[in-house]
Design an enzyme around this catalytic site. Structure first.
Site, PDB file in Angstrom:
ATOM      1  N   TYR A 157      -4.848   5.203   6.865  1.00  0.00           N
ATOM      2  CA  TYR A 157      -5.695   5.460   5.701  1.00  0.00           C
ATOM      3  C   TYR A 157      -5.800   4.221   4.839  1.00  0.00           C
ATOM      4  CZ  TYR A 157      -1.779   5.750   2.389  1.00  0.00           C
ATOM      5  OH  TYR A 157      -0.710   5.456   1.598  1.00  0.00           O
ATOM      6  N   LYS A 190      -0.292   1.162   7.462  1.00  0.00           N
ATOM      7  CA  LYS A 190      -0.635   2.139   6.417  1.00  0.00           C
ATOM      8  C   LYS A 190      -0.914   3.485   7.088  1.00  0.00           C
ATOM      9  CE  LYS A 190      -3.133   2.353   2.002  1.00  0.00           C
ATOM     10  NZ  LYS A 190      -2.015   2.630   1.112  1.00  0.00           N
ATOM     11  N   GLU A 212       9.992  -2.717  -1.222  1.00  0.00           N
ATOM     12  CA  GLU A 212       8.853  -2.396  -2.095  1.00  0.00           C
ATOM     13  C   GLU A 212       9.252  -1.151  -2.874  1.00  0.00           C
ATOM     14  OE1 GLU A 212       5.364  -1.405   0.266  1.00  0.00           O
ATOM     15  OE2 GLU A 212       6.545  -0.289   1.708  1.00  0.00           O
ATOM     16  N   LEU A 222       4.451  -2.667   3.007  1.00  0.00           N
ATOM     17  CA  LEU A 222       3.003  -2.677   3.195  1.00  0.00           C
ATOM     18  C   LEU A 222       2.436  -3.993   2.649  1.00  0.00           C
ATOM     19  CD1 LEU A 222       0.726  -0.637   4.090  1.00  0.00           C
ATOM     20  CD2 LEU A 222       0.260  -0.416   1.648  1.00  0.00           C
TER      21      LEU A 222
HETATM   22  N1  PMP Z   1       3.367  -0.057  -0.800  1.00  0.00           N
HETATM   23  C1  PMP Z   1       3.168   1.232  -0.491  1.00  0.00           C
HETATM   24  C2  PMP Z   1       4.244   1.974   0.237  1.00  0.00           C
HETATM   25  C3  PMP Z   1       1.965   1.868  -0.843  1.00  0.00           C
HETATM   26  O1  PMP Z   1       1.755   3.156  -0.525  1.00  0.00           O
HETATM   27  C4  PMP Z   1       0.981   1.145  -1.559  1.00  0.00           C
HETATM   28  C5  PMP Z   1      -0.325   1.785  -1.935  1.00  0.00           C
HETATM   29  N2  PMP Z   1      -0.218   2.918  -2.738  1.00  0.00           N
HETATM   30  C6  PMP Z   1       1.247  -0.180  -1.893  1.00  0.00           C
HETATM   31  C7  PMP Z   1       2.443  -0.770  -1.475  1.00  0.00           C
HETATM   32  C8  PMP Z   1       0.240  -1.012  -2.643  1.00  0.00           C
HETATM   33  O2  PMP Z   1      -0.844  -1.328  -1.787  1.00  0.00           O
HETATM   34  P1  PMP Z   1      -2.287  -1.629  -2.378  1.00  0.00           P
HETATM   35  O3  PMP Z   1      -2.119  -2.701  -3.392  1.00  0.00           O
HETATM   36  O4  PMP Z   1      -3.056  -2.087  -1.186  1.00  0.00           O
HETATM   37  O5  PMP Z   1      -2.802  -0.367  -2.972  1.00  0.00           O
END
Ligand code: PMP
Length: 285
Positions: free
Chosen positions: A32, A149, A182, A206
């Site tokens: 997603y 993702k 993260e 991610l």
């Molecule tokens: N890490 C995780 C586990 C996430 O689910 C997300 C998005 N919600 C992010 C980092 C941040 O990614 P992005 O800046 O692409 O939204």
């Protein structure tokens, strides 16, 4: 009433139906993406779509949607749902087989679903000046493929819930070596003595698009020193500032970690500057 996209058609949310044999439903077998859109203008469309295409390729889901086709779907959903501040959610699963079997089925069409949901209006740098985020930290108990993702988010959901039940906004995660990975739905930045530090990309986190835009914007428009390197939970406890980032919250300042103040317990000076730069330049990428 919200209008969604399902397998080539736009329809009311309540009319969107999928098979219970869909592998997204049975196995979380899908990829997603969430792309922020403000008044019809998307942030980071190209890197978001690239990340989704990389994820689909990595798990072997073959979908012949071009970048232009995705752009058309995203723009149509923004228009049909009122063009305000929206997260455009894209979701592709391996599709519905005729039985439940782990092996990837052949000749099954992927299921493509997309919708729009409200997100806060472009967070202004002063939005959090009075109130930052509170985090707890815990060992990262998810899988070893966090760079994908995947729609299989139970590990993230369980970690998010830990923070939620502790009355916090997010849960900061570290591996068995006490290195930050993260947070359950965000990337993390640690600021010490004017240096902005974020964990390097690997299978443990991610590759956040907001993270990427923050790094690109800092490099292009400021003289802050940046380090993409291993950073430990102990360092986070000594930090002057901590930020978390994601598409829907942009950059959020963290003022407490495990019940203790981060730095002086107030929203940080460097966050103010970088959040302003982000607001100014986020549509450039
Ligand atoms: N890490 C995780 C586990 C996430 O689910 C997300 C998005 N919600 C992010 C980092 C941040 O990614 P992005 O800046 O692409 O939204």
């Amino acid at each position: 009433m919200s209008i969604v996209y399902l397998n080539g058609q736009y329809m009311a949310m309540e009319d969107a139906k999928i098979s219970p044999l869909d592998r997204g439903f049975l196995f979380g077998d899908g990829i997603y993406e969430v792309i922020p859109s403000y008044a019809g203008k998307m942030v980071g469309f190209t890197p978001h779509i690239k990340r989704m295409q990389d994820g689909l390729a990595e798990v072997g889901i073959n979908l012949d949607y071009s970048t232009q086709k995705w752009q058309h779907i995203c723009q149509s959903l923004a228009e049909k749902n009122g063009n305000q501040s929206l997260g455009i959610y894209l979701h592709v699963t391996r599709g519905a087989d005729t039985r439940r079997l782990h092996a990837y089925p052949k000749d099954v069409e992927p299921t493509v679903f997309a919708m729009a949901f409200d997100i806060p209006t472009p967070p202004k740098p002063d939005r959090f000046t009075k109130q930052g985020f509170a985090l707890i930290s815990t060992e990262d108990l998810r899988w070893q493929r966090c760079h994908i993702k995947s729609t299989a988010l139970l590990g993230n959901v369980m970690h998010y819930q830990q923070g939620h039940e502790a009355g916090c906004n997010e849960t900061l995660l570290y591996n068995q070596k006490a290195e930050l990975t993260e947070a359950s739905s965000s990337n993390v930045f640690v600021i010490k003595d004017g240096v902005i530090i974020t964990p390097p990309l690997d299978n443990q986190l991610l590759p956040g698009i907001t993270r990427k835009l923050i790094l690109d914007i800092i490099k292009a428009h400021s003289s802050f020193e940046l380090q993409e390197r291993i950073v430990t939970i102990q360092e986070a406890r000594q930090a002057d500032e901590i930020w978390i980032s994601s598409s829907s919250k942009e950059i959020a300042p963290v003022i407490s970690l495990d019940g203790k103040p981060v730095g002086d317990g107030k929203v940080g000076e460097i966050w103010q500057q970088v959040a302003s730069l982000y607001s100014e330049h986020k549509f450039d990428y």
